[in-house]
Design an enzyme around this catalytic site. Structure first.
Site, short mmCIF file in Angstrom:
data_model
loop_
_atom_site.label_atom_id
_atom_site.label_comp_id
_atom_site.label_asym_id
_atom_site.label_seq_id
_atom_site.Cartn_x
_atom_site.Cartn_y
_atom_site.Cartn_z
N GLU A 82 0.80 -1.22 0.00
CA GLU A 82 0.00 0.00 0.00
C GLU A 82 0.83 1.28 0.00
O GLU A 82 0.29 2.37 -0.22
CB GLU A 82 -0.94 0.00 1.21
N GLU B 262 7.94 -21.94 7.26
CA GLU B 262 8.41 -21.07 8.33
C GLU B 262 9.43 -21.74 9.24
O GLU B 262 10.03 -21.09 10.10
CB GLU B 262 7.23 -20.59 9.18
#
Length: 272
Positions: free
Chosen positions: A81, A112
């Site tokens: 953004e 992960e």
């Protein structure tokens, strides 16, 4: 003090499956109200991190987020953004998620667990001492994040961590640990809820304050936003009209002529 995963503690509510919908929602909202209070407690740490980021970005540095699962997705959201909102070039705020871009939609849970992968990916971006690495992990234990922070710190790179458990491995590996303690989740262990909300709030604070300090906001307006659709063109036009005290249509012409609010304001004022 021994490390204890508060985020994995039992919910304060029982028999969720027997609650009416309205009661479920009221109780979720009650828990959500605790998040902003927890985030307020870590403002001093956020401020210290922002000061360090701004100092480095003024010299050409970048922000790197690392996370897995929900935490990784929140980092990607925040990073994506920044260019349209503040007119920043792509590649100044970069988010890496364990498992790569495909993990944004389809969980890659085992990704992960590799403590070396995050640092390898950072090296692919030629990370250096002007950059800042921020690990995001609600639990505070994600190996992908912990390993990358440890290597970054060894390399003299500013490191930050956002987690919701005090004394976590992620916090220990960061120069600046940001730990909003939101308590047990409404659904036990579902850290996409309060923990995720807290992380999103902290990320908003970091990048918004950074962009303001870098001059990407005038007054309270996003004067550097990219004009990519009709809504943003209208917003940009209204900003110009208000700032220059001119008619909407004249402001619209200026915006389309110069391509951004900031350039339109500067060009107009230069002719006065």
């Amino acid at each position: 003090m021994a490390f204890k995963k508060i985020t994995e503690q039992p919910s304060l509510y029982n028999n969720l499956d027997k609650m009416p919908v309205a009661e479920l929602l009221e109780n979720i909202n009650n828990e959500d109200q605790k998040v902003a209070i927890a985030v307020r407690q870590v403002i001093p740490q956020v401020a210290t991190l922002v000061d360090g980021i701004v100092e480095r970005m003024k010299k050409g540095g970048r922000i790197f987020y690392l996370g897995a699962g929900t935490s990784g997705r929140l980092g990607v959201l925040d990073a994506s953004e920044i260019p349209p909102t503040y007119g920043m070039p792509q590649g100044l705020v970069i988010a890496l998620i364990a498992g790569g871009d495909s993990a944004l939609r389809i969980p890659v849970e085992s990704a992960e667990d590799d403590p070396n992968k995050g640092w390898e990916e950072l090296q692919g971006h030629r990370i250096n001492e002007l950059d800042t690495v921020i690990g995001i992990a609600a639990s505070g234990t994600t190996p992908y994040v912990v390993g990358a922070l440890a290597k970054a710190k060894e390399a003299g790179i500013l490191t930050g961590a956002i987690s919701c458990n005090p004394d976590s491995p992620v916090a220990a590996m960061a120069d600046i640990a940001i730990v909003p303690v939101v308590g047990p989740e409404f659904v036990t262990g579902s850290t996409r809820m309060k923990s995720g909300t807290a992380q999103k709030m902290v990320l908003n604070m970091i990048t918004t304050a950074t962009m303001i300090r870098l001059g990407k906001v005038k007054g309270n307006k996003m004067v550097n936003m990219q004009i990519t659709n009709a809504k943003l063109a209208d917003r940009g036009t209204r900003i110009i009209a208000e700032e220059l005290n001119i008619e909407y249509e004249k402001a619209k012409v200026l915006l389309h002529l110069h391509g951004s609010v900031k350039k339109a304001l500067e060009a107009y004022k230069a002719t006065e």
